[in-house]
Design a protein around this motif. Structure first.
Motif, PDB file in Angstrom:
ATOM      1  N   MET B   1     -41.593  19.126   1.014  1.00 19.63           N
ATOM      2  CA  MET B   1     -40.825  18.613  -0.115  1.00 19.63           C
ATOM      3  C   MET B   1     -41.757  18.342  -1.266  1.00 19.63           C
ATOM      4  O   MET B   1     -42.949  18.180  -1.106  1.00 19.63           O
ATOM      5  CB  MET B   1     -40.194  17.307   0.362  1.00 19.63           C
ATOM      6  N   GLN B   2     -41.179  18.294  -2.441  1.00 22.91           N
ATOM      7  CA  GLN B   2     -42.004  17.994  -3.596  1.00 22.91           C
ATOM      8  C   GLN B   2     -42.606  16.624  -3.432  1.00 22.91           C
ATOM      9  O   GLN B   2     -42.024  15.727  -2.860  1.00 22.91           O
ATOM     10  CB  GLN B   2     -41.157  17.942  -4.877  1.00 22.91           C
ATOM     11  N   SER B  30     -46.226  21.091  -2.220  1.00 21.51           N
ATOM     12  CA  SER B  30     -46.883  20.182  -1.289  1.00 21.51           C
ATOM     13  C   SER B  30     -47.649  21.013  -0.277  1.00 21.51           C
ATOM     14  O   SER B  30     -47.317  22.156  -0.014  1.00 21.51           O
ATOM     15  CB  SER B  30     -45.846  19.323  -0.577  1.00 21.51           C
ATOM     16  N   LEU B 198     -35.994  22.106  13.344  1.00 27.00           N
ATOM     17  CA  LEU B 198     -36.173  23.419  13.975  1.00 27.00           C
ATOM     18  C   LEU B 198     -34.904  24.262  13.848  1.00 27.00           C
ATOM     19  O   LEU B 198     -34.955  25.469  13.645  1.00 27.00           O
ATOM     20  CB  LEU B 198     -36.534  23.249  15.453  1.00 27.00           C
ATOM     21  N   ARG B 285     -42.538  17.770   6.937  1.00 25.53           N
ATOM     22  CA  ARG B 285     -43.347  18.960   6.701  1.00 25.53           C
ATOM     23  C   ARG B 285     -42.463  20.185   6.511  1.00 25.53           C
ATOM     24  O   ARG B 285     -42.731  21.051   5.688  1.00 25.53           O
ATOM     25  CB  ARG B 285     -44.290  19.169   7.887  1.00 25.53           C
ATOM     26  N   MET B 286     -41.404  20.270   7.295  1.00 20.12           N
ATOM     27  CA  MET B 286     -40.524  21.434   7.217  1.00 20.12           C
ATOM     28  C   MET B 286     -39.527  21.329   6.064  1.00 20.12           C
ATOM     29  O   MET B 286     -38.925  22.306   5.665  1.00 20.12           O
ATOM     30  CB  MET B 286     -39.740  21.593   8.532  1.00 20.12           C
ATOM     31  N   LYS B 288     -39.516  21.144   2.929  1.00 24.49           N
ATOM     32  CA  LYS B 288     -39.584  21.906   1.684  1.00 24.49           C
ATOM     33  C   LYS B 288     -38.886  23.254   1.783  1.00 24.49           C
ATOM     34  O   LYS B 288     -38.533  23.832   0.776  1.00 24.49           O
ATOM     35  CB  LYS B 288     -41.038  22.078   1.252  1.00 24.49           C
TER      36      LYS B 288
END
Lengths: 431, 294
Positions: B1-2, B30, B198, B285-286, B288
């Motif tokens: 994400m930003q 990021s 996921l 982490r995912m 974005k």
């Protein structure tokens, strides 16, 4: 520095689009691949490379090195064809997605409106959806409560406020969605194509609200295909093409840049290999020539002169029994001003079975002085066979037709009709 | 994400010769692991409330028996278990009547399993929101888990009625119950965060969830007592499944079973917290890519 609302520097966005197909050599290869591919993907996943795991190898730059600055209080229109990167830019600025490189600094609270009624739940009532949608758009419960009556009045759904939204007509749903969004009070408003939906009355209302917002000195970034809306709302225009910013500047110049992008004013243009042929067309239109009454090729005409369009047609081996050649003129913001169809005059069949030339004399041109792009289409019966846009442009020059020297008063509206002014009695007598 | 940096916390803007106004938002790509942005999450707490409220409100719309489903599922399961495991298989139940022994476990279990399932599918189910508007995405699985609380309370009311019927008086340890519910919630959310993130990219997850919950149920002492494991070390390790701690804790607090879950609870709580923290970081982490691939 305090007057900047948005500063974008070298913003780029790479999208991964689908799998690259690899040709299988043998059945054994494909069989082993079917077995090993899941393991490879899991391995990719464990390495944190989700894209490799999802097998997305093809990439496309939706935005490439876009930089600009928007000043506080400016209303900027962002235009461009489908896929030019407009929506990607708005999505990055509204933080829905992340840029691949580059950065943007936003100086103020952002309200993004990429869709009307985001998150509406059909089972909930209008009242409940106002609260839900408001919260999704970032309003506090207090704020929504305060503006509730105003929102309901704007949406004109007072009677149905406690009815589940699934029983609403589509127009009512849209009105309610826009009404909630219209009562957001961000310092920077980002709007994508929301005016493209709904009936004319609704669009007018939205446009009115938008100009109200713009008039309050808020910064607005506005994406639209509606050139008239862009012209009336925006002061500046950014033109995006294939992910790059091609033009920034004054709204009228920007719109004419967009409308006539790639249009060169020539009196004789090859249409057979033209890049602006619409998709799924059979190339039949071969050449367009523009000339004066004298036959001399030109693209500049004074008000009141005659414009001659000559369309060369090459049907190949096909035979068109009910052909019609149609010429459209578009103004500087892409509005169709007139369409001249040969089958209005040729009500008999116009049979085209070999190379032919059809001409159209547009007598006494009375369009408001300015630049007009020309499109030509070819139809047979009801079928559109060929259509080429943005072939060339013609200039209509002001001309002192009344001998008064008041040519600068001819630049409003669309046409300069032939008129006679005078005291009613005197005019009646002299005619 | 930003990376969103509030003007008052920003420190990394290169200072130019003239003092530059600090941006309200600084949007840039990021890299790697990113912070959880808990402060921003807090700012969006009203949205969390509204989404939870929406899920609760909508859940039993257009059903005939409505919220009775929340009771029916654990009760029916309890009846089946009582017939087969309690009646036919003569499963030991720590000296408590088997129906209430299994139902006391099924109430938190159903809460956990529902929350897990809802949270895992929540992002995919909210794709229209994710693609059109920004808000901290953590809110979506969080609201899915929280919306199960009402169902839990309904099923719990039945448990109280059953305890009255069987004449069981809860022990003083009942004061720990809220913490045990929280533990179930943390576990559910922790797994839910992993699976929902996921699931955005790999829809395989959707097919894994029914298996996962089924296996997990038999790995949790629901139809059988944890006291079947006699070695205290192994029993503590059994607590690595956080639901073991929850279920045994419920029986201990309400029914007074003597399997005082000291070590088990500790192991379970640690495991659950680790699940939650790792899940939250993985999710962030995912995050974005969510809008691009969902």
């Amino acid at each position: 520095m305090g007057d900047i609302a948005v500063r974008v520097e070298n913003l780029s966005k790479l999208y991964r689009i689908g799998a690259k197909q690899e040709g299988y050599k043998t059945f054994r290869d494909s069989l082993t691949d079917a077995v090993t591919a899941p393991f490879k993907r899991v391995a990719g996943l464990l390495r944190g490379n989700a894209a490799a795991a999802a097998n997305l190898n093809e990439t496309i730059w939706a935005l490439k090195d876009v930089s600009f600055e928007v000043k506080k209080g400016e209303v900027v229109g962002i235009i461009g064809r489908n896929g030019a990167g407009k929506s990607t830019l708005l999505k990055i600025l509204s933080r829905i997605t992340e840029p691949t490189s580059g950065e943007a600094k936003v100086y103020g609270r952002v309200g993004a409106l990429l869709e009307v009624g985001t998150g509406f739940h059909p089972e909930l009532t209008g009242r409940e959806n106002i609260y839900l949608n408001g919260a999704i758009l970032g309003m506090s419960r207090e704020e929504i409560k305060r503006k509730f009556d105003e929102i309901v009045a704007f949406a004109e759904v007072e009677k149905f406020i406690d009815t589940p939204v699934k029983h609403y007509s589509s127009g009512m749903g849209l009105r309610l969605g826009f009404a909630v969004a219209a009562h957001l009070e961000p310092e920077i408003l980002i709007v994508d194509e929301v005016l493209a939906v709904g009936d004319v009355a609704f669009q007018k209302k939205c446009l009115g609200k938008m100009s109200e917002v713009a008039g309050e000195g808020r910064t607005v970034l506005f994406v639209s295909h509606n050139m008239a809306a862009v012209e009336s709302l925006c002061q500046r225009v950014y033109v995006l093409e294939n992910g790059s910013l091609m033009f920034t500047g004054d709204v009228l110049k920007g719109l004419s840049y967009y409308v006539s992008a790639g249009v060169i004013s020539q009196d004789s243009v090859d249409m057979l290999n033209h890049q602006d042929r619409r998709s799924a067309m059979t190339p039949v239109l071969a050449r367009l020539r523009v000339s004066a009454d004298s036959g001399l090729g030109t693209t500049s005409f004074r008000l009141g002169e005659t414009v001659v369009f000559t369309v060369d047609i090459d049907p190949g081996t096909a035979v068109y029994a009910f052909a019609s050649v149609n010429i459209g003129l578009y103004n500087h913001i892409g509005q169709l001003i007139c369409k001249m169809k040969s089958n209005i005059q040729f009500t008999e069949e116009l049979r085209i079975s070999s190379r032919d030339s059809i001409s159209c004399h547009l007598e006494d041109i009375r369009l408001v002085p300015g630049e007009y792009t020309v499109a030509v289409s070819f139809t047979n019966g009801k079928d559109v066979i060929d259509w080429v846009d943005k072939i060339t442009s013609i200039q209509v020059l002001a001309s002192d037709i009344y001998g008064t020297g008041q040519t600068e008063r001819m630049n409003t509206g669309y046409i300069v009709p032939r008129v006679t002014w005078g005291r009613a009695e005197e005019v009646a007598k002299s005619r | 994400m930003q990376t969103l940096t509030e003007a008052d916390t920003i420190a990394s803007i290169p200072s130019t010769s003239q003092p530059e106004e600090q941006p309200y938002l600084h949007i840039k790509p990021s890299k790697g692991w990113v912070s959880l942005q808990l402060r921003e999450l807090w700012k969006y707490r009203e949205l969390l409330y509204f989404l939870t409220w929406r899920d609760i409100k909508v859940r039993y719309k257009q059903t005939v028996i409505g919220a009775a489903w929340a009771i029916l599922q654990p009760v029916m399961t309890m009846i089946v278990f009582s017939i087969f495991f309690g009646g036919l298989a003569k499963m030991p139940s720590d000296g408590v009547p088997y129906p209430i022994f299994s139902y006391a476990a099924l109430v938190p279990w159903t809460f956990f399993a529902h929350g897990l399932g809802q949270a895992s599918n929540s992002l995919v189910g909210s794709s229209n929101l994710i693609k059109k508007i920004y808000f901290p995405r953590l809110i979506i699985p969080l609201s899915s888990v929280m919306s199960g609380v009402i169902d839990f309370l309904l099923a719990f009311a039945v448990l109280i009625v059953m305890m009255l019927m069987f004449g069981i008086v809860p022990t003083v340890n009942v004061i720990w119950l809220p913490l045990l519910v929280l533990l179930a919630m943390v576990t559910s959310l922790g797994i839910g965060l992993w699976l929902s993130a996921l699931n955005v990219e790999f829809r395989d997850i959707r097919y894994i969830i029914p298996f996962l919950t089924q296996f997990w149920m038999f790995l949790t002492p629901i139809v059988y007592p944890a006291s079947l494991i006699e070695n205290p070390t192994i029993r503590a390790l059994y607590g690595l499944n956080p639901m073991t701690g929850v279920v045994e804790g419920f029986r201990w607090a309400l029914l007074g079973t003597d399997t005082a879950p000291g070590a088990v609870i500790l192991v379970s709580s640690t495991a659950a917290v680790l699940l939650l923290i790792s899940g939250a970081f993985y999710f962030r982490r995912m995050e974005k890519n969510f809008a691009d691939v969902v």
